[in-house]
Each structure stands twice: as C-alpha cells, then as structure tokens.
Design a protein around this motif. Structure first.
Motif, PDB file in Angstrom:
ATOM      1  N   HIS A  81       0.805  -1.231   0.000  1.00  0.00           N
ATOM      2  CA  HIS A  81       0.000   0.000   0.000  1.00  0.00           C
ATOM      3  C   HIS A  81       0.837   1.281   0.000  1.00  0.00           C
ATOM      4  CE1 HIS A  81      -3.969  -1.743   0.072  1.00  0.00           C
ATOM      5  NE2 HIS A  81      -3.588  -2.600   0.997  1.00  0.00           N
ATOM      6  N   LYS A  97      -3.036   4.351  -0.717  1.00  0.00           N
ATOM      7  CA  LYS A  97      -2.895   4.835   0.662  1.00  0.00           C
ATOM      8  C   LYS A  97      -1.640   5.667   0.854  1.00  0.00           C
ATOM      9  CE  LYS A  97      -5.828   1.478   2.984  1.00  0.00           C
ATOM     10  NZ  LYS A  97      -6.096   0.764   4.225  1.00  0.00           N
ATOM     11  N   ARG A 142     -10.069   9.970  -4.493  1.00  0.00           N
ATOM     12  CA  ARG A 142      -9.139   8.905  -4.132  1.00  0.00           C
ATOM     13  C   ARG A 142      -8.560   8.240  -5.390  1.00  0.00           C
ATOM     14  NH1 ARG A 142     -12.401   6.014  -0.725  1.00  0.00           N
ATOM     15  NH2 ARG A 142     -11.646   7.109   1.115  1.00  0.00           N
ATOM     16  N   ASN A 159      -4.586   8.684  -6.552  1.00  0.00           N
ATOM     17  CA  ASN A 159      -3.723   7.503  -6.659  1.00  0.00           C
ATOM     18  C   ASN A 159      -3.193   7.314  -8.073  1.00  0.00           C
ATOM     19  OD1 ASN A 159      -3.467   5.683  -4.109  1.00  0.00           O
ATOM     20  ND2 ASN A 159      -5.593   6.379  -4.058  1.00  0.00           N
ATOM     21  N   ASN A 212       0.527  -1.928   6.069  1.00  0.00           N
ATOM     22  CA  ASN A 212      -0.723  -1.403   6.608  1.00  0.00           C
ATOM     23  C   ASN A 212      -1.361  -2.403   7.571  1.00  0.00           C
ATOM     24  OD1 ASN A 212      -3.957  -0.432   5.365  1.00  0.00           O
ATOM     25  ND2 ASN A 212      -2.630   0.752   6.676  1.00  0.00           N
ATOM     26  N   ASN A 222      -0.593  13.745   0.827  1.00  0.00           N
ATOM     27  CA  ASN A 222      -1.602  12.685   0.863  1.00  0.00           C
ATOM     28  C   ASN A 222      -2.972  13.303   1.132  1.00  0.00           C
ATOM     29  OD1 ASN A 222      -3.197  10.389   1.458  1.00  0.00           O
ATOM     30  ND2 ASN A 222      -1.419   9.295   2.251  1.00  0.00           N
ATOM     31  N   TYR A 264      -4.332   7.900   7.003  1.00  0.00           N
ATOM     32  CA  TYR A 264      -3.122   7.092   6.834  1.00  0.00           C
ATOM     33  C   TYR A 264      -2.309   7.060   8.129  1.00  0.00           C
ATOM     34  CZ  TYR A 264       0.981   5.212   4.375  1.00  0.00           C
ATOM     35  OH  TYR A 264       2.035   4.433   3.958  1.00  0.00           O
ATOM     36  N   GLU A 270      -4.029   4.817  10.704  1.00  0.00           N
ATOM     37  CA  GLU A 270      -3.842   3.390  10.460  1.00  0.00           C
ATOM     38  C   GLU A 270      -2.436   2.931  10.825  1.00  0.00           C
ATOM     39  OE1 GLU A 270      -7.143   2.421   7.028  1.00  0.00           O
ATOM     40  OE2 GLU A 270      -5.035   2.481   6.457  1.00  0.00           O
ATOM     41  N   ARG A 279      -9.259   2.545   8.884  1.00  0.00           N
ATOM     42  CA  ARG A 279      -9.875   3.879   8.873  1.00  0.00           C
ATOM     43  C   ARG A 279     -11.405   3.830   8.906  1.00  0.00           C
ATOM     44  NH1 ARG A 279      -7.395   6.131   3.440  1.00  0.00           N
ATOM     45  NH2 ARG A 279      -5.577   5.205   4.420  1.00  0.00           N
TER      46      ARG A 279
END
Length: 294
Positions: A26, A56, A100, A104, A200, A259, A265, A268, A275
C-alpha cells in the motif's frame, strides 16, 4: 542468478528452499525497504508478493519498482485493479472516491497501471508434498474478506479450485493476504494462512484495557515458508515462520504531506486500526461476532 541456479539444480535433486511471501504494501516505502532488508538477511531464496502494492501511501511508484526488482512472482490485488482502471462510471461515484482514484492514479503512469492490470490472479507450487496455492483474497475474487473467525465451511471453500486458479486440484495449503491480519488455522488436514500486511497492518479485536503495546500490530508482517521445493513427496519437513519487522513510521509519514487522506493514513499506521471500522464491524456481525463490545 542464484534463483535460476537453484531451480536448475532442483530438476535432478530436490532441495530445500526458503520463500518469503509478502502482501499489502500500500505505497509504504519505509515498511517495504525494512522488510526487503530483513528478507535478505535471512538468506531467503525468492520472494512472492500477493498484491495491493499501491494505494494509501505516497510512494506507490517506488514500491512498484522495488517489487518488480525483488519479487519473482507478483499477484493481482484488489487495490491494484481499482486504482489502475480507467473507470467509465467515475462520475457516478461519491466525491471522496473520485478524489481517491484520481489522486492515486496521479502517482503512477500508464505503464505502471498496465503492469498492475496484467498481473496473474493465482500462483501454485508443491512444497514437501503439499500443493500450495497463493492468491490475494479468495480463489474466486480478490476483494472478498475471509476472516480468521469465519466458519469452517467458508474456510474449506478457500482450498477449492476455480476458473481463476492454475490447477483444478484441491489445495493442501492456501496462503492469502487482503485482510491485513496474519493467522494460521488447520482444517481437514489442510493449512490456511494469512500473511498479514507489510505496509498497513491492523487488528480489529481491540480494547484499551486489554491491549498490548500497539507495536505488536503495527510492525511490517510477512511469512517465510521453507521446505523441499517442487517436490510431490511427503519425505521432507515443511515450516512456516511469521515475521514482524519494525520500521520508521514517522519517516514514512514525514513525506506524506501531499496525501489527500493523510490523517487516515497516520491513524492506520500508528494505531493499527482500519480507517473505516464500521465496515470491519459489519464483516464480523455477519458472523454474529460483536467486536465493538469485548
């Protein structure tokens, strides 16, 4: 070169091999680098990745490069698919999911996305007589969560083949990722293993009055399987070793300013909690397990 020699040598004499199996990076570069260093120090013969390299963290491109350089086999994860696909219906998604996906995809290029989308779904090999089958989540889908507390019948289905598996044989050992929680169980003379997550890791059965140090969860997690590679004879031992590797979480987060979900993030990585705990709780509630009040 070493791997090629070992495979050639094994054609006439079966040899023991150590295979590291990693999953769910991730985009966490610091966790991946620490894990690869640990693997090298343990003199592992080859590395297999079960997918979810991206999403992520802010280093998907760097992680992709390391995975492609160091892993002999790389499988397809659900996040690899979701964040590499050009979604025709993206305008129909909620605003957060649109952001998102676009964010990414901005971190990797077209060649990266094509590489991810063309990864194999499944990989199999024999080890000391056992048929070992690897996939990201299940033998039929790479986005379904099979939990450590799932029913015996559900776990048994994990050993069965599908049109996406390499063979149509029933596996003796299945190894998967996706749930970010390492465990091993035995049913019907078979072994089911989740390798946990490199970048993660989290745990869902939590209580502030009962919890150990959070570092018991937040380290990078991976698996080493060792035995007689490519052998269908039950004449040699086979072993499984779960590894937990500490890494510099603060250093990983220090480059995370861009981010779009940096608070999630950080939560986590530092707390070892997902999350969206509502989603996790619902997964357990379908099994009549109440992890909110334990």
């Amino acid at each position: 070169r070493k791997i090629r020699y070992l495979l050639q040598f094994s054609k006439w004499r079966k040899i023991k091999m150590k295979i590291a199996i990693i999953s769910d990076i991730h985009g966490n570069l610091e966790a991946l680098k620490a894990t690869l260093k640990d693997i090298e120090e343990r003199k592992v013969d080859k590395i297999i990745c079960l997918g979810d390299i991206i999403a992520k963290g802010v280093h998907p491109k760097e992680c992709l490069s390391l995975i492609r350089t160091n892993c002999e086999i790389v499988l397809l994860g659900n996040c690899d698919v979701h964040f590499s696909t050009e979604h025709k219906n993206i305008d129909e998604m909620n605003e957060q999911e649109q952001k998102r996906i676009k964010w990414n995809q901005s971190l990797i290029n077209k060649e990266d996305r094509e590489y991810l989308l063309n990864l194999p779904f499944c990989h199999e090999f024999y080890m000391s007589g056992s048929l070992v089958r690897l996939f990201h989540a299940t033998p039929t889908a790479n986005n379904k969560a099979i939990l450590n507390v799932d029913s015996i019948e559900t776990k048994y289905q994990m050993f069965l083949p599908s049109e996406k598996t390499q063979s149509q044989d029933i596996a003796d050992i299945v190894i998967y990722g996706h749930i970010h929680h390492s465990y091993m169980d035995k049913i019907y003379n078979k072994t089911i293993i989740n390798v946990g997550s490199v970048g993660n890791s989290f745990d869902v059965i939590r209580n502030p009055l009962k919890d150990s140090n959070v570092m018991e969860t937040t380290k990078s997690n991976y698996l080493i399987i060792e035995g007689e590679y490519d052998s269908k004879k039950y004449s040699s031992d086979i072993s499984f070793q779960f590894i937990k590797v500490p890494y510099d979480i603060d250093k990983e987060l220090s480059s995370d300013k861009l981010n779009i979900e940096k608070e999630n993030y950080m939560y986590e990585l530092k707390q070892g909690r997902y999350r969206n705990m509502t989603k996790i709780y619902n997964n357990f509630k379908r099994l009549n397990v109440d992890v909110e009040n334990i």
